[in-house]
Structures are given as structure tokens and as C-alpha cells.
Design an enzyme around this catalytic site. Structure first.
Site, PDB file in Angstrom:
ATOM      1  N   LYS A 233      13.955 -11.677  26.223  1.00 37.99           N
ATOM      2  CA  LYS A 233      14.428 -12.939  25.644  1.00 37.99           C
ATOM      3  C   LYS A 233      15.374 -13.723  26.539  1.00 37.99           C
ATOM      4  CE  LYS A 233      13.933 -11.194  20.917  1.00 37.99           C
ATOM      5  NZ  LYS A 233      14.639 -10.834  19.663  1.00 37.99           N
TER       6      LYS A 233
ATOM      7  N   THR B 179      10.833  -2.268  32.024  1.00 41.74           N
ATOM      8  CA  THR B 179      10.188  -2.623  30.769  1.00 41.74           C
ATOM      9  C   THR B 179       8.988  -1.704  30.552  1.00 41.74           C
ATOM     10  OG1 THR B 179       8.536  -4.175  31.621  1.00 41.74           O
ATOM     11  CG2 THR B 179      10.784  -5.028  31.305  1.00 41.74           C
TER      12      THR B 179
ATOM     13  N   LYS C  83      -0.234   8.930  33.299  1.00 36.65           N
ATOM     14  CA  LYS C  83       0.411   9.665  34.394  1.00 36.65           C
ATOM     15  C   LYS C  83      -0.625  10.370  35.264  1.00 36.65           C
ATOM     16  CE  LYS C  83       4.662  10.451  31.730  1.00 36.65           C
ATOM     17  NZ  LYS C  83       5.504  11.451  31.029  1.00 36.65           N
TER      18      LYS C  83
ATOM     19  N   ASP D 231      -0.071   8.333  27.104  1.00 40.20           N
ATOM     20  CA  ASP D 231       0.971   8.301  28.126  1.00 40.20           C
ATOM     21  C   ASP D 231       0.728   9.376  29.182  1.00 40.20           C
ATOM     22  OD1 ASP D 231       3.602   7.240  29.092  1.00 40.20           O
ATOM     23  OD2 ASP D 231       4.228   9.297  28.705  1.00 40.20           O
TER      24      ASP D 231
ATOM     25  N   LEU E  57      11.895  13.805  38.928  1.00 41.31           N
ATOM     26  CA  LEU E  57      11.406  14.856  39.825  1.00 41.31           C
ATOM     27  C   LEU E  57      10.705  14.250  41.050  1.00 41.31           C
ATOM     28  CD1 LEU E  57       9.885  17.327  37.188  1.00 41.31           C
ATOM     29  CD2 LEU E  57      12.080  17.526  38.367  1.00 41.31           C
TER      30      LEU E  57
END
Length: 380
Positions: free
Chosen positions: A66, A113, A241, A237, A171
Site C-alpha cells: 500500500k 513479499t 522449492k 510450497d 541454510l
């Protein structure tokens, strides 16, 4: 005849010291958990880094979706209050214009983000002299055309793009894989537990006499999961990866190529977050059945696996699923919310390179982003 002594005024010495230090101008987008930790880490470490590395880290922009706060001479520890009072609506081009107008050099864009739209601005920032550091995975998991075009732009503009925290939080995983691959080492397989939240959930569920819903509630209460835990349980997710690692090996895979086991029952996938949280107990029976049927002396792990003929651009098999592994194996011995990555190579044979440690947490991720900023700062 003795040499004359020339005294330099203290003020001039201070100015000379400032000139010697390289000023790094940083624009940070996203100041939620990771972003706010990062800003505080930079501000609190600023003097020490200035003394030890001759770097002056200057956060000249801090923004969320915003508003933005722009300060040529940087933020101080009261940046949150100042942004509330003085932040203004913006578009990303205004940050680029601000840097140009104020002749800011050694520019780094930091993306904390999770915004799929914001990554479309990367090319414009690179075009205008910014290096990129990102904890946002999206740019590395969009279609291959976007992926390749961004890298071509980075090469032509001699800019760097670091994203060590995309996989494994803080890591040193991506850097290790890059170095192995670039050195000509033939990586034959990468396997592991890539999610700190799912690591905690299945480590606990496997070892303790508790219902799955109670373990999941504990993970939510500890802040290990996303606000809507289905973002963890669906496996996307972890899949992203795995795709990032595949592309580090120059494999031509898209997200759709990954076989992902979604752990959410079908009738709970599209209900509201509130309804899902109210109906967590519906997960107990199916997971208890899995627990009862698992092999003896085995534990559950949600495992990502990249294997197949990795010498071919399209030869990889990418899978993400819930697996039973022996307790005495490296994956089976995992504790807490740690992540673990096994990297198998031709030279090491059946003995993988193992990287293990904290795979989740805002402070850990922020520290990894900070490390990427310093790596660029030292080279730029």
C-alpha cells in the site's frame, strides 16, 4: 632536518572516513515478519558492519503493497512509526525515479513479499541498475520463458540475483548446489524434508500419542505454519522449492511436472479458512489409519525427491509425498522443525552431502536475506 608534521582536522578525518566507505542503497519491499526482522537486523548491525567491512548500509525505501517511505539518508530504529505517519501510496517506478533523482549508487532491491505481481517489476529494476535479493520464490517458479529472460537481462546488465532463502531459509543450500553443478560435479539426486512446518508436524505426530489435529493446532500456535495451514498441507510450497533446485541444475521443468500429494481432504480444500480450522478434527481418522498401517520402526516424513536421468534437460522425476522412513535413517532422525537436504553426486556415490538445520522462522530467513545483501555488497 626533521620532517614537518601536518595535522589534519578531526572533521576532515571523519569526512575522509565516510568517503572511503562504500554506500549500499537498499530498497526493501515487504515488511511483514521477514521484512521487519531484516530492517531491524540491518539497523542494529549498521555500525559494526561499517567498522568491519567498510560498508555503509542505507535503507532508502521501505514499502508494502500500500505505501512506501522514501528517505535518501536512510531509516532509523523508529521506521515503523515514521512510515505510519509519512508513508504514501506509490508505484514501483517511483522508487526507481527516487534513486535516479538522488544519484544513489550500489542499488539493491530486496523482495520479501509473496506477491506474484511484484516480481513482474524485477526486469525494470535490473534495467535501472539494481541487483536483486529475494525471499519470494515466485520469480524462480514461473514459466521457463520468464525465468530465462530475467537471467538474460541480469547478464546483459551485469547485475546479480541472490535467493538463498528460497529453499532452506538460512541454510547454505542453493549456493552449495550451484558450486557443485558449476564445477562439473554430476548431481544424481536431491531428496529431503524441505518444509520446517511439515517437519515439526510429522516429527511430532510420528513420535507422540496425539491426534493429528492437536499436533496441527500446536504448529499453528507456535507460528510454524502459514496463517491458513492449508498452504503448507497442500504441498505446493514444497513443490516450488523442488522446482527451484531442479532449475539450478539446468533442468527444463515446469511446476506442472511435479507430482504432489495434497494432504488436505477434498471436501476441506475449498471451504473458508475459518471453516477449515473449525473442522480440523476431520483429519484425525485418516491420519490415524495411516499411522496404524505404517511399517514397524518407521516414522512419517513429507519428502521432496528429485531423481531420474538428471543429465537430460527433461529427464528428471519430481515427487512430493508423505513417506514412511526408518527411524534410524537420516530423514528419520530429524527433530523439531529442522529441514534436511541430501545431495547425491557421482563422486560421493551412496554417501550424500547432508545439509540440515532450522528450515523455518522469520528471524532465520531474514538473516539469510541479510547474508545475500552482504555478498552482493562485497562484490559490487
Amino acid at each position: 632536518m626533521s620532517a614537518a608534521t601536518v595535522e589534519i582536522p578531526l572533521e576532515q578525518l571523519i569526512n575522509l572516513e565516510k568517503i572511503k566507505k562504500k554506500k549500499i542503497n537498499i530498497a526493501i519491499f515487504g515488511h511483514g515478519n521477514v521484512g521487519s526482522h531484516l530492517v531491524d537486523q540491518i539497523i542494529s548491525s549498521k555500525e559494526e558492519i561499517s567498522r568491519r567491512r567498510d560498508l555503509d548500509l542505507n535503507i532508502f525505501a521501505i514499502a508494502n503493497s500500500k505505501t512506501v517511505l522514501l528517505r535518501q539518508n536512510g531509516l532509523n530504529k523508529n521506521w515503523i512509526e515514521e512510515k505510519i505517519e509519512s508513508g504514501k501510496s506509490y508505484n514501483p517506478e517511483e522508487v526507481i525515479s527516487f534513486a535516479k533523482t538522488n544519484n544513489l549508487q550500489n542499488l539493491i532491491l530486496v523482495d520479501n513479499t509473496a506477491d506474484s505481481n511484484f516480481v513482474q517489476n524485477y526486469s525494470a529494476f535490473v534495467e535501472n541498475g539494481f541487483h536483486l535479493v529475494s525471499s519470494n520464490k515466485i520469480a524462480n517458479t514461473l514459466d521457463l520463458n520468464f525465468y530465462k529472460e530475467l537471467r538474460q537481462k541480469l547478464t546483459s546488465k551485469k547485475r546479480q540475483y541472490l535467493y538463498e532463502t528460497n529453499v532452506g531459509a538460512g541454510l547454505p543450500l542453493i549456493d552449495t548446489i550451484k558450486l557443485l553443478h558449476l564445477s562439473g560435479e554430476n548431481i544424481t539426486r536431491i531428496r529431503g524434508v524441505f518444509s520446517g512446518s511439515l517437519s515439526y508436524i510429522f516429527n511430532t505426530f510420528s513420535e507422540e500419542d496425539r491426534t493429528f489435529s492437536s499436533v496441527l493446532k500446536s504448529a499453528i500456535d507456535k507460528g510454524f505454519t502459514e496463517p491458513d495451514p492449508r498452504e503448507d498441507l497442500c504441498g505446493n510450497d514444497v513443490g516450488r522449492k523442488l522446482l527451484i533446485l531442479a532449475r539450478e541444475l539446468d533442468l527444463h521443468n515446469e511446476f506442472e511436472d511435479i507430482s504432489i500429494q495434497n494432504l488436505i481432504p477434498k471436501d476441506l480444500r475449498n471451504v473458508s479458512k475459518g471453516e477449515f480450522l473449525d473442522r480440523l478434527q476431520e483429519l484425525d481418522v485418516p491420519f490415524q489409519i495411516k499411522k496404524k498401517n505404517r511399517p514397524k520402526d518407521c516414522v512419517f516424513r513429507y519428502v521432496a525427491d528429485l531423481h531420474g536421468d538428471l543429465s537430460k534437460e527433461t529427464g528428471a522425476i519430481l515427487t512430493v509425498n508423505l513417506t514412511s522412513v526408518p527411524k534410524n535413517s537420516m530423514l528419520g532422525a530429524l527433530k523439531g522443525s529442522d529441514s534436511i537436504f541430501e545431495i547425491y553426486t557421482e563422486s560421493y556415490g551412496d554417501n550424500p552431502i547432508v545439509i540440515q538445520g532450522a528450515g523455518a522462522g522469520a528471524a532465520v530467513t531474514a538473516r539469510g536475506v541479510f547474508g545475500d545483501i552482504l555478498r552482493i555488497s562485497d562484490k559490487d
